[in-house]
Write a protein that holds these residues in place. Structure first.
Motif, PDB file in Angstrom:
ATOM      1  N   SER A 122       3.664   6.100  -2.658  1.00  0.00           N
ATOM      2  CA  SER A 122       4.116   7.219  -2.083  1.00  0.00           C
ATOM      3  C   SER A 122       5.704   7.053  -2.249  1.00  0.00           C
ATOM      4  O   SER A 122       6.471   8.017  -2.697  1.00  0.00           O
ATOM      5  CB  SER A 122       3.663   7.425  -0.727  1.00  0.00           C
ATOM      6  OG  SER A 122       3.806   6.233   0.035  1.00  0.00           O
ATOM      7  N   ASP A 176      -8.689   5.491  -2.573  1.00  0.00           N
ATOM      8  CA  ASP A 176      -8.811   6.975  -2.379  1.00  0.00           C
ATOM      9  C   ASP A 176      -7.911   7.815  -3.162  1.00  0.00           C
ATOM     10  O   ASP A 176      -8.591   8.909  -3.695  1.00  0.00           O
ATOM     11  CB  ASP A 176      -8.394   7.232  -0.798  1.00  0.00           C
ATOM     12  CG  ASP A 176      -6.884   6.890  -0.731  1.00  0.00           C
ATOM     13  OD1 ASP A 176      -6.325   6.165  -1.226  1.00  0.00           O
ATOM     14  OD2 ASP A 176      -6.350   7.665   0.153  1.00  0.00           O
ATOM     15  N   LYS A 177      -6.773   7.467  -4.005  1.00  0.00           N
ATOM     16  CA  LYS A 177      -6.352   8.312  -4.719  1.00  0.00           C
ATOM     17  C   LYS A 177      -6.523   8.008  -6.256  1.00  0.00           C
ATOM     18  O   LYS A 177      -6.361   8.521  -7.099  1.00  0.00           O
ATOM     19  CB  LYS A 177      -4.668   8.002  -4.328  1.00  0.00           C
ATOM     20  CG  LYS A 177      -4.355   8.671  -3.022  1.00  0.00           C
ATOM     21  CD  LYS A 177      -2.867   8.554  -2.784  1.00  0.00           C
ATOM     22  CE  LYS A 177      -2.220   8.950  -1.491  1.00  0.00           C
ATOM     23  NZ  LYS A 177      -2.926   8.388  -0.391  1.00  0.00           N
ATOM     24  N   ASN A 211      -0.996  11.927  -9.345  1.00  0.00           N
ATOM     25  CA  ASN A 211      -0.128  11.254  -8.219  1.00  0.00           C
ATOM     26  C   ASN A 211       1.440  11.119  -8.532  1.00  0.00           C
ATOM     27  O   ASN A 211       2.069  10.654  -7.673  1.00  0.00           O
ATOM     28  CB  ASN A 211      -0.814   9.735  -7.969  1.00  0.00           C
ATOM     29  CG  ASN A 211      -2.112   9.802  -7.426  1.00  0.00           C
ATOM     30  OD1 ASN A 211      -2.005  10.089  -5.946  1.00  0.00           O
ATOM     31  ND2 ASN A 211      -3.201   9.350  -7.991  1.00  0.00           N
ATOM     32  N   LYS A 236       0.761  -1.389   0.116  1.00  0.00           N
ATOM     33  CA  LYS A 236      -0.004  -0.035   0.012  1.00  0.00           C
ATOM     34  C   LYS A 236       0.811   1.223   0.142  1.00  0.00           C
ATOM     35  O   LYS A 236       0.456   2.249  -0.248  1.00  0.00           O
ATOM     36  CB  LYS A 236      -0.765   0.030   1.267  1.00  0.00           C
ATOM     37  CG  LYS A 236      -0.249   0.070   2.703  1.00  0.00           C
ATOM     38  CD  LYS A 236      -1.180  -0.116   3.707  1.00  0.00           C
ATOM     39  CE  LYS A 236      -0.476  -0.123   5.027  1.00  0.00           C
ATOM     40  NZ  LYS A 236       0.172   1.156   5.275  1.00  0.00           N
ATOM     41  N   ASP A 237       2.118   1.076   0.249  1.00  0.00           N
ATOM     42  CA  ASP A 237       3.055   2.479   0.489  1.00  0.00           C
ATOM     43  C   ASP A 237       3.888   2.652  -0.942  1.00  0.00           C
ATOM     44  O   ASP A 237       4.518   3.468  -0.961  1.00  0.00           O
ATOM     45  CB  ASP A 237       4.034   2.211   1.483  1.00  0.00           C
ATOM     46  CG  ASP A 237       3.175   2.096   2.899  1.00  0.00           C
ATOM     47  OD1 ASP A 237       2.156   3.012   2.919  1.00  0.00           O
ATOM     48  OD2 ASP A 237       3.553   1.397   3.891  1.00  0.00           O
ATOM     49  N   TYR A 257      -5.385  -0.729  -4.036  1.00  0.00           N
ATOM     50  CA  TYR A 257      -4.754  -0.526  -2.605  1.00  0.00           C
ATOM     51  C   TYR A 257      -4.946   0.701  -2.222  1.00  0.00           C
ATOM     52  O   TYR A 257      -4.652   0.857  -0.891  1.00  0.00           O
ATOM     53  CB  TYR A 257      -3.288  -1.442  -2.602  1.00  0.00           C
ATOM     54  CG  TYR A 257      -3.101  -2.705  -2.851  1.00  0.00           C
ATOM     55  CD1 TYR A 257      -4.431  -3.383  -2.954  1.00  0.00           C
ATOM     56  CD2 TYR A 257      -2.022  -3.265  -3.010  1.00  0.00           C
ATOM     57  CE1 TYR A 257      -4.167  -4.790  -2.945  1.00  0.00           C
ATOM     58  CE2 TYR A 257      -1.860  -4.679  -3.233  1.00  0.00           C
ATOM     59  CZ  TYR A 257      -2.894  -5.471  -3.149  1.00  0.00           C
ATOM     60  OH  TYR A 257      -2.967  -6.892  -3.493  1.00  0.00           O
ATOM     61  N   THR A 258      -4.618   1.654  -3.186  1.00  0.00           N
ATOM     62  CA  THR A 258      -5.027   3.326  -2.609  1.00  0.00           C
ATOM     63  C   THR A 258      -6.202   3.777  -3.551  1.00  0.00           C
ATOM     64  O   THR A 258      -6.021   4.871  -4.193  1.00  0.00           O
ATOM     65  CB  THR A 258      -3.450   3.751  -3.458  1.00  0.00           C
ATOM     66  OG1 THR A 258      -3.354   3.585  -4.721  1.00  0.00           O
ATOM     67  CG2 THR A 258      -2.054   3.516  -2.255  1.00  0.00           C
TER      68      THR A 258
END
Length: 337
Positions: free
Chosen positions: A75, A94-95, A135, A71-72, A91-92
């Motif tokens: 970023s 929301d983005k 993103n 999930k990271d 997994y992200t």
């Protein structure tokens, strides 16, 4: 002097190719060693980059969440801690909610049909403009996994009613809506956490493609599965941070683009070709695989259209182009047939 020169030449020859490369890129993912996409997509991509660039671009490869949790990785890639990262948009969610268009259920289609449709929107189309660029990343290659099937730990699957009341692992987004529609309880979870969750009873079943059940060694924990239906999928992508992308030479960018397009095609073709083999592997582990009754197949296709429209409308209300992306994806899917 001659002796020193000879030593320098020998030392240069002994330096690993990666150390002599013009560009060294850190590539990280969450896939276990031997995962079908890691073999048919990731390693193929790295090998093709090395071949096309003549060794001028090399990789440091960190699989299995060595540099960060699944999930990271978005970023971590955006911030250039990782140069190229494995990003599963769900997994992200929301983005990257629009990418869930590739996860919607519907009529059975091949992995390549769905992959190439998604690729056309995410590489340089509306999903790129609405999600990847904002993103801070650029997509290099992708695979939309083969159609997800239903697997259960203990309950025999006798049609759509078998989902009722079960805690079923999903990737989130559109897949949650599918499970809820048939009275199941969606449990969002990254794939690396599945084995432990199944063994502990945190989930009763999962939506997953055959190849992933094999890759994550879940055959021993599942007793029943389906064949020939389309309960959705997941878009799997490898991306590079835009800042890192811009620092590459035009030649290096062209190499990565070419290798990425080839890897996308290679991975989806391999996924389609290996489906029958993966089913036999699971049967060999004692998993009972059965087709849905015809009436349930028809009901699933009908329900899928309503699920897709509801998904799109919900995004429209959030100011996202859900209906437009759904239409674009369906048009692209039609062109792949």
């Amino acid at each position: 002097m001659m002796r020193r020169l000879l030593i320098s030449v020998v030392a240069a020859l002994l330096v690993p190719a990666a150390a002599r490369a013009d560009e060294r890129l850190r590539l990280a993912d969450s896939l276990p060693v031997g995962h079908f996409f890691a073999e048919s997509g990731t390693r193929f991509f790295m090998d093709r980059v090395k071949e096309i660039s003549g060794g001028k671009i090399a990789f440091e490869y960190y699989p299995a969440e060595q540099l960060g949790k699944a999930k990271d990785l978005l970023s971590l890639t955006r911030s250039s801690i990782v140069d190229i990262g494995y990003v599963v948009p769900s997994y992200t969610s929301d983005k990257m909610p629009l990418s869930a268009v590739a996860e919607l259920p519907g009529p059975f289609v091949t992995a390549c049909q769905r992959t190439l449709a998604y690729d056309s929107l995410a590489r340089s189309g509306p999903i790129d403009e609405a999600e990847f660029k904002p993103n801070g990343v650029h997509m290099l290659f992708t695979l939309v996994a083969p159609a997800y099937q239903l697997f259960t730990a203990n309950r025999r699957i006798e049609g759509l009613k078998s989902m009722a009341g079960l805690k079923i692992r999903t990737t989130g987004g559109a897949m949650d809506a599918t499970v809820k529609h048939f009275d199941g309880i969606p449990v969002r979870m990254a794939a690396p956490d599945l084995y432990q969750s199944l063994s502990r009873g945190t989930v009763d079943g999962l939506l997953f493609p055959y190849a992933s059940v094999v890759s994550y060694d879940l055959g021993a924990l599942t007793k029943y599965g389906t064949t020939g239906i389309n309960l959705g999928s997941a878009a799997l992508t490898y991306v590079i941070g835009l800042d890192r992308w811009k620092r590459l030479s035009p030649e290096a960018r062209a190499t990565l683009e070419q290798a990425g397009k080839e890897a996308t095609r290679h991975a989806c073709e391999a996924a389609d070709q290996d489906s029958a083999r993966d089913q036999e592997t699971l049967r060999g582990k004692g998993v009972t695989l059965e087709p849905f009754p015809e009436a349930d197949r028809t009901e699933l296709v009908t329900a899928s259209d309503a699920i897709a429209k509801d998904w799109a409308a919900a995004l429209d209300k959030r100011g996202k182009p859900g209906t437009a992306v759904l239409g674009a994806f369906r048009d692209a899917l039609a062109r792949t047939h």
